[in-house]
Enzyme design. Structure first.
Site, PDB file in Angstrom:
ATOM      1  N   ASP A   1      12.823  -2.836  -6.482  1.00 35.48           N
ATOM      2  CA  ASP A   1      11.692  -2.212  -5.814  1.00 35.48           C
ATOM      3  C   ASP A   1      10.443  -3.004  -6.208  1.00 35.48           C
ATOM      4  OD1 ASP A   1      10.121  -0.620  -4.262  1.00 35.48           O
ATOM      5  OD2 ASP A   1      10.803   1.274  -5.083  1.00 35.48           O
ATOM      6  N   TRP A   2       9.338  -2.672  -5.605  1.00 36.07           N
ATOM      7  CA  TRP A   2       8.102  -3.446  -5.763  1.00 36.07           C
ATOM      8  C   TRP A   2       7.740  -3.572  -7.259  1.00 36.07           C
ATOM      9  CZ3 TRP A   2       4.539  -5.205  -1.848  1.00 36.07           C
ATOM     10  CH2 TRP A   2       3.351  -5.718  -2.365  1.00 36.07           C
TER      11      TRP A   2
END
Ligand code: BGC
Length: 747
Positions: free
Chosen positions: A285-286
């Site tokens: 994820d980011w």
């Protein structure tokens, strides 16, 4: 050539070997052989969309560096770049200027449509209509692929039990069975039958794993769950997505039992790629790789890269961890080249499957882009929008409204809002492009008057900034009261702002925000004939309304066609058929509240004054509205439950459903089971089948469900799927609390 292939297959794992005869595998291996270590690491690196891509190449700063990396082949994917011109420009850089010309993947959060929006995913899930959900994802893929996107970060298959968490809007609710079916429908919708088709985009099941269980519903918070919940509730929708060919999986921000998901070897290597044989790749994820430093799991970014790569996180989204350190880590012997090769193989495989090597510009057809955007598939999003609406209460049959009714008041700022119905996660869409309730309404009748009565929010509501709610200004209430007094019926459109749910939007209160509750009560004092139209991104604890307001319609955030869908239900053109995919609590203190809980040792009071049983002293243990609940303008009666256990491997359950009302309508018949005694206690009820169908007045239908080992077993605490013989309770009905009950024994 054959010698080379034999060598390569010898170094592959078993699951890879079985694909080695496949031509894509041969191409992947051939390409891998030609790649330098830097180029391999490049395939594991994803950057966020950077400079104004159609402008001149940047001369300085971070954007310049990213541009240089593209040219060197050090970027495998970008996210948040859209539009055929932009996509083509970046694709051309890697294809023409990098040594090997490996095309980029263009990722984007296509969550509920791209430019044309379907309802938010939680709303769509309320339709329980897998075909309509699949079609909605297909429509999204058609649009997204036309604007250059070839990869969506969807579906979110996190099971969610706590309405305080803002991202409940993005999932399919609280049930792993329903969630798995919906996840599969969405994956099929996005990916189509053939990933190499021009309108197919690769899907991404996220967030692996446990993100839906953040403590107290607080965003990014700790997740600590037991093995039973992990195996039986959290993991099944991911497994279903993998079994149905999802191309990618995203790991998560959260720790799971003390280990960050991005660095979680057990989840990614042992379960996902090991037990399940997942052949696609895992994206972080980011910056979730970098955040392992904040979690206290890695001492610095370099160690974070080492941990993430070894744990099976194949591509790094915006952490800069791999691109900065992975080569060095390999050279130092901390990350084996086999780990890198395995990750790169997975990424390349998806690129080949998408057909990007045959035509890197297949998503860059400006003409198709123009035509697709000019002809949005409004019919599909309108259809699912109608099906997503849930009728919670309809005392005195206030609904449907008559088109000729003389005096209707419409009250509430959300009625005139063209932005909130779009919900959150809609970066491809233009703000304020939904059909508002008022617009929809006016297509049916002119006999109404509108009073806005207090803004929901103050100032500009620009994503992603914190919203400022109107908590004080009631100056326009008098106008609403006046209008309500003069009207036969009052339609009040109340709920949440479109950006009040979604990422970073956890709430501690689940009431009607701002001054809306006050407004509702003020209007109720002068006119009790209220139709409350709720517009919200999560279950709300609208306990006062449920007690006092005669009619309540849950319309969530229905996307582009929201107002038309709502009006068609209000005026009876469409008979509501949605059922709640998540329990509505009576108060926040009940959260997390869900239907498939375990029994306690003290589930009921032995007498009226009993204290020592599992309850609250100040609130009922019952939900406000249970999972699976939803009414219709007609009535359905269940009868003739029969259970045939003659084949233990295929137990047949049937019942008759009859439309006993006066209108045609759709019903979702639901089957629940409960194993009475097992080696690991079983939930009081578990959904194991459902069917949606339509019946005319007086029409009956016999519905039949099959209970095989797939439905009757469960995962024990070692993570093994077991089917234990024994006695079961069973229920077939219209929601998780009402239905025909029976028992059977599985021998
Ligand atoms: C979200 C992901 C999303 C990613 C890229 C993150 O903040 O958690 O679900 O796909 O951003 O936009």
């Amino acid at each position: 050539m054959s010698v080379t292939i034999v060598c390569i297959t010898a170094s592959l794992s078993f699951s890879q070997q079985k694909f080695a005869t496949d031509s894509i595998e041969i191409k992947v291996e051939a390409l891998l052989q030609r790649m330098t270590l830097e180029e391999k690491v490049g395939q594991m690196n994803q950057y966020n969309g950077f400079w104004e891509v159609t402008g001149p190449a940047p001369k300085e700063g971070n954007a310049k560096q990213k541009y240089e990396h593209l040219k060197k082949g050090w970027v495998g994917s970008v996210l948040n770049v859209q539009g055929t011109t932009n996509v083509r420009k970046l694709q051309e850089i890697v294809v023409k200027e990098s040594r090997l010309g490996i095309p980029l993947l263009f990722g984007f959060d296509v969550i509920h449509g791209h430019k044309t929006l379907s309802p938010i995913p939680l709303a769509e899930s309320a339709s329980w209509d897998l075909e309509a959900i699949e079609k909605s994802a297909r429509a999204a893929a058609v649009e997204a692929s036309a604007v250059g996107i070839n990869w969506t970060f969807a579906p979110m298959v996190d099971i969610t039990r706590d309405a305080r968490w803002g991202r409940v809007m993005e999932g399919a609710g609280e049930d792993p069975y329903l969630g798995s079916k919906i996840g599969i429908a969405r994956v099929h919708g996005f990916q189509g039958d053939d990933l190499s088709a021009t309108t197919s985009i690769v899907a991404c099941a996220k967030h692996f794993a446990g993100y839906g269980f953040v403590e107290a519903g607080r965003e990014y918070n700790t997740v600590d769950v037991g093995t039973s919940t992990l195996y039986n509730i959290i993991l099944p929708p991911f497994k279903a997505a993998v079994e149905n060919g999802v191309g990618t999986v995203m790991n998560a921000f959260n720790v799971l039992n003390g280990v960050p998901s991005t660095g979680n070897k057990f989840l990614q290597r042992d379960i996902l790629k090991g037990r399940w044989g997942f052949n696609g790749f895992v994206i972080s994820d980011w910056a979730s790789g970098a955040e392992m430093v904040d979690h206290g799991f890695a001492k610095d970014l370099k160690q974070a890269a080492e941990i993430a790569a070894n744990a099976g996180s194949d591509m790094d989204m915006e952490s800069y961890a791999y691109i900065t350190y992975l080569k060095q880590l390999e050279e130092e012997g901390k990350v084996d080249i086999k780990v890198v090769d395995d990750a790169v193989r997975r990424v390349l495989r998806v690129k080949y499957e998408l057909g990007l090597f045959d035509n890197p510009y297949k998503y860059c057809d400006a003409k198709r882009e123009e035509e697709t955007i000019a002809h949005p598939d409004k019919a599909t999003v309108l259809d699912i929008a109608k099906k997503s609406i849930v009728l919670l209460k309809n005392e005195n049959n206030l609904l449907p409204l008559s088109k000729n009714q003389q005096h209707i008041a419409v009250i509430g700022s959300l009625a005139n809002d063209k932005n909130s119905p779009l919900g959150n996660w809609r970066f491809g869409a233009t703000d304020s492009t939904a059909v508002s309730v008022l617009e929809g309404f006016s297509k049916y009748t002119t006999h109404f008057k509108y009073a806005k009565c207090a803004n929901l929010t103050l100032g500009k509501t620009i994503f992603p900034f914190e919203l400022k709610l109107n908590e004080t200004d009631t100056s326009e209430f008098a106008e609403a009261e006046q209008l309500a007094k003069q009207s036969d019926v009052v339609v009040m459109v109340l709920g949440e702002h479109g950006f009040q749910s979604g990422e970073g939007r956890s709430r501690t209160k689940l009431d009607l925000p701002g001054v809306q509750q006050q407004l509702l009560e003020a209007v109720y004092k002068v006119n009790k004939n209220i139709v409350l139209v709720l517009m919200n991104g999560r279950p709300l604890a609208i306990t006062w309304a449920a007690e006092h307001i005669p009619t309540i319609l849950e319309t969530w955030q229905l996307g582009t066609e929201a107002g038309d869908a709502i009006a068609s239900v209000l005026f009876g053109d469409y008979n509501p058929s949605g059922k709640l995919p998540m329990t509505f609590p009576r108060s926040v203190g009940q959260c997390p509240i869900y239907y498939n809980h375990y029994n306690t040792g003290r589930a009921t009071a032995k007498s009226k004054d009993e204290v020592f049983w599992s309850h609250y002293t100040d609130e009922s243990v019952k939900p406000l509205y249970p999972f699976g609940y939803g009414l219709s303008y007609t009535k359905f009666k269940y009868s003739n439950l029969s259970i045939d256990t003659s084949d233990a491997k295929n137990i047949k359950v049937s019942a008759t459903v009859t439309n006993t009302g006066t209108k045609s309508g759709e019903e979702v018949a639901q089957l629940y089971i409960h194993q009475k005694v097992a080696s690991v206690v079983r939930p009081v009820k578990e959904l194991k089948g459902f069917e949606k169908f339509s019946l005319k007045p007086n029409e009956s239908k016999v519905i039949t469900f099959s209970l095989t080992d797939k439905e009757l077993g469960f995962y024990n605490n070692e993570g093994n799927y077991v089917v234990e013989p024994g006695d079961f309770d069973l229920m077939v009905g219209s929601n998780s609390q009402e239905g025909l009950v029976g028992t059977f024994t599985r021998k």
